[in-house]
Design a protein around this motif. Sequence first.
Motif, PDB file in Angstrom:
ATOM      1  N   MET A   1       0.830  -1.204   0.000  1.00 23.60           N
ATOM      2  CA  MET A   1       0.000   0.000   0.000  1.00 23.60           C
ATOM      3  C   MET A   1       0.864   1.253   0.000  1.00 23.60           C
ATOM      4  N   GLY A   2       2.052   1.163   0.613  1.00 26.33           N
ATOM      5  CA  GLY A   2       2.947   2.314   0.648  1.00 26.33           C
ATOM      6  C   GLY A   2       3.425   2.700  -0.734  1.00 26.33           C
ATOM      7  N   ILE A   3       3.864   1.710  -1.535  1.00 25.28           N
ATOM      8  CA  ILE A   3       4.302   2.015  -2.905  1.00 25.28           C
ATOM      9  C   ILE A   3       3.128   2.509  -3.733  1.00 25.28           C
ATOM     10  N   ALA A   4       1.956   1.905  -3.534  1.00 21.69           N
ATOM     11  CA  ALA A   4       0.779   2.323  -4.296  1.00 21.69           C
ATOM     12  C   ALA A   4       0.441   3.787  -4.014  1.00 21.69           C
ATOM     13  N   VAL A   5       0.378   4.133  -2.728  1.00 21.96           N
ATOM     14  CA  VAL A   5       0.069   5.523  -2.358  1.00 21.96           C
ATOM     15  C   VAL A   5       1.178   6.455  -2.821  1.00 21.96           C
ATOM     16  N   GLY A   6       2.432   6.028  -2.651  1.00 26.52           N
ATOM     17  CA  GLY A   6       3.558   6.859  -3.079  1.00 26.52           C
ATOM     18  C   GLY A   6       3.561   7.095  -4.576  1.00 26.52           C
ATOM     19  N   SER A   7       3.194   6.083  -5.354  1.00 26.74           N
ATOM     20  CA  SER A   7       3.145   6.229  -6.810  1.00 26.74           C
ATOM     21  C   SER A   7       2.029   7.175  -7.240  1.00 26.74           C
ATOM     22  N   LEU A   8       0.854   7.018  -6.631  1.00 30.95           N
ATOM     23  CA  LEU A   8      -0.253   7.937  -6.939  1.00 30.95           C
ATOM     24  C   LEU A   8       0.081   9.360  -6.504  1.00 30.95           C
ATOM     25  N   LEU A   9       0.750   9.472  -5.354  1.00 25.68           N
ATOM     26  CA  LEU A   9       1.142  10.793  -4.857  1.00 25.68           C
ATOM     27  C   LEU A   9       2.155  11.449  -5.789  1.00 25.68           C
ATOM     28  N   THR A  10       3.101  10.649  -6.307  1.00 26.28           N
ATOM     29  CA  THR A  10       4.081  11.181  -7.252  1.00 26.28           C
ATOM     30  C   THR A  10       3.401  11.689  -8.513  1.00 26.28           C
ATOM     31  N   ALA A  11       2.440  10.909  -9.027  1.00 27.15           N
ATOM     32  CA  ALA A  11       1.713  11.330 -10.230  1.00 27.15           C
ATOM     33  C   ALA A  11       0.939  12.622  -9.975  1.00 27.15           C
ATOM     34  N   TYR A  12       0.306  12.713  -8.801  1.00 28.92           N
ATOM     35  CA  TYR A  12      -0.472  13.902  -8.463  1.00 28.92           C
ATOM     36  C   TYR A  12       0.419  15.132  -8.315  1.00 28.92           C
ATOM     37  N   LEU A  13       1.604  14.936  -7.729  1.00 30.81           N
ATOM     38  CA  LEU A  13       2.495  16.062  -7.440  1.00 30.81           C
ATOM     39  C   LEU A  13       3.433  16.414  -8.590  1.00 30.81           C
ATOM     40  N   ALA A  14       3.370  15.637  -9.685  1.00 30.42           N
ATOM     41  CA  ALA A  14       4.324  15.844 -10.782  1.00 30.42           C
ATOM     42  C   ALA A  14       4.305  17.275 -11.305  1.00 30.42           C
ATOM     43  N   ASP A  15       3.130  17.890 -11.355  1.00 35.29           N
ATOM     44  CA  ASP A  15       3.012  19.268 -11.841  1.00 35.29           C
ATOM     45  C   ASP A  15       3.019  20.284 -10.702  1.00 35.29           C
ATOM     46  N   ARG A  16       3.140  19.814  -9.464  1.00 39.93           N
ATOM     47  CA  ARG A  16       2.997  20.711  -8.315  1.00 39.93           C
ATOM     48  C   ARG A  16       4.236  20.770  -7.425  1.00 39.93           C
ATOM     49  N   LEU A  17       5.079  19.739  -7.497  1.00 36.76           N
ATOM     50  CA  LEU A  17       6.243  19.665  -6.620  1.00 36.76           C
ATOM     51  C   LEU A  17       7.458  19.269  -7.445  1.00 36.76           C
ATOM     52  N   SER A  18       8.577  19.956  -7.241  1.00 39.11           N
ATOM     53  CA  SER A  18       9.781  19.652  -8.007  1.00 39.11           C
ATOM     54  C   SER A  18      10.324  18.288  -7.631  1.00 39.11           C
TER      55      SER A  18
END
Length: 403
Positions: free
Chosen positions: A257-274
């Motif tokens: 679940m950690g990798i799953a959440v981290g992957s979704l979080l990375t996709a969400y933050l791709a345009d918002r966080l460097s």
Amino acid sequence: MPKLFQFPQILVLMVLFSFLPVAAVVFTPAYPALSREFGLSANQDQWMMTLFLLGSSFGRLPYGPLANRFGRKPALFLGLIVALVGTILILASTSYPVLCIGRLIQALGCAVSMKIGYTMIADLHAGAIATKMLSYGMLAYAILPGVSTGIAGHLTEYYGWKGSFWFFLAFNLFVILSCTCLPETSKEKDRHALKLKKIAAGYKAQFKDRNLVLWGSLMGLSTAILYIFAQQAPFVGIEIMGLTPEEYGWFYLVPSMGIAVGSLLTAYLADRLSAKWGMFYGIASIAAASLLMQLFFLGSWISGWALFLPQVVVQLGDALLYNNASSIAVSEAKDKSNASAIILFISSCWGVLGTFLIGTLDPRAFLSLPLVFLLISIFMGILWLLVRAKPCKKDPKALQEWY
């Protein structure tokens, strides 16, 4: 050539990204049983994982030139068939040396999956879009190994240690069939790609790239954490905490679940966080969770939850670090096929080193597990500072996304 991947090709790419990690960890619930059957010591049973990582490290190198010469799909299917041969040899083995040889051949084939997956994405996408695509791939990387390990644990209970490899044989055939729908993404074929001088010159140029080596090392340390846990956790969970192989297998879903959440979080933050701060938060998460696990063990909370719950945060941090580092590294490279091979080679070498070194310790000394993770996170922080000092070379878009 297609301009971008469409459904169901994205789903197939996601499954392809999971192929190597599924092969690496699917047998772990059977680790203690296999060790007892062959009468292995702690230093001997580590070779099942170390040889796999060694094979997957060096196995990536020839697929770069092969993909440039014949195209991405022919190289992909060659690797998938080699993996199938290795799995069949494992199932036919009656001795530990033959099993290890089969494991090595299996790894040489499995190495193609992420290498070609990275190359195909880099052929068609760049920047934030590439980060999102890689994050979706890592989502499958998170979910399918956990589900597969749970199923393998159940099969181990009823069919012995070979049950997990019968499952992987079926998965291997499924991946081969699924990949027929992927497009060929190479723009042109290089007739000279298999000349030894050109291969040597291409890989030499990649190894001389300081940034590439640092990116690969950061990715490798995150990989090392995953494989060290996969290698040592079965002994801690089954032999110390008293979990059955089936219970252990289903517990393995928890950190996924950690990798799953981290992957979704990375996709969400791709345009918002460097990418810089995405990696920093990933490293900080790994350090904090490792410290928490150490406190659990020191406080004598010896249960499956104490082992697996902190891994949710560790693997969330792993996903943030790995996805951001890999997207910037591949986007920056000119020769994306050879660059992806070298990045993944360096990454796997860290995994080999980590599992070999931890294998020299007593796996029953469970207090060493979170301590090792904490030390790795500190080393990650040092590498992050080195990369930050010189983030990118020539690509303005990659430079902007780094900052």
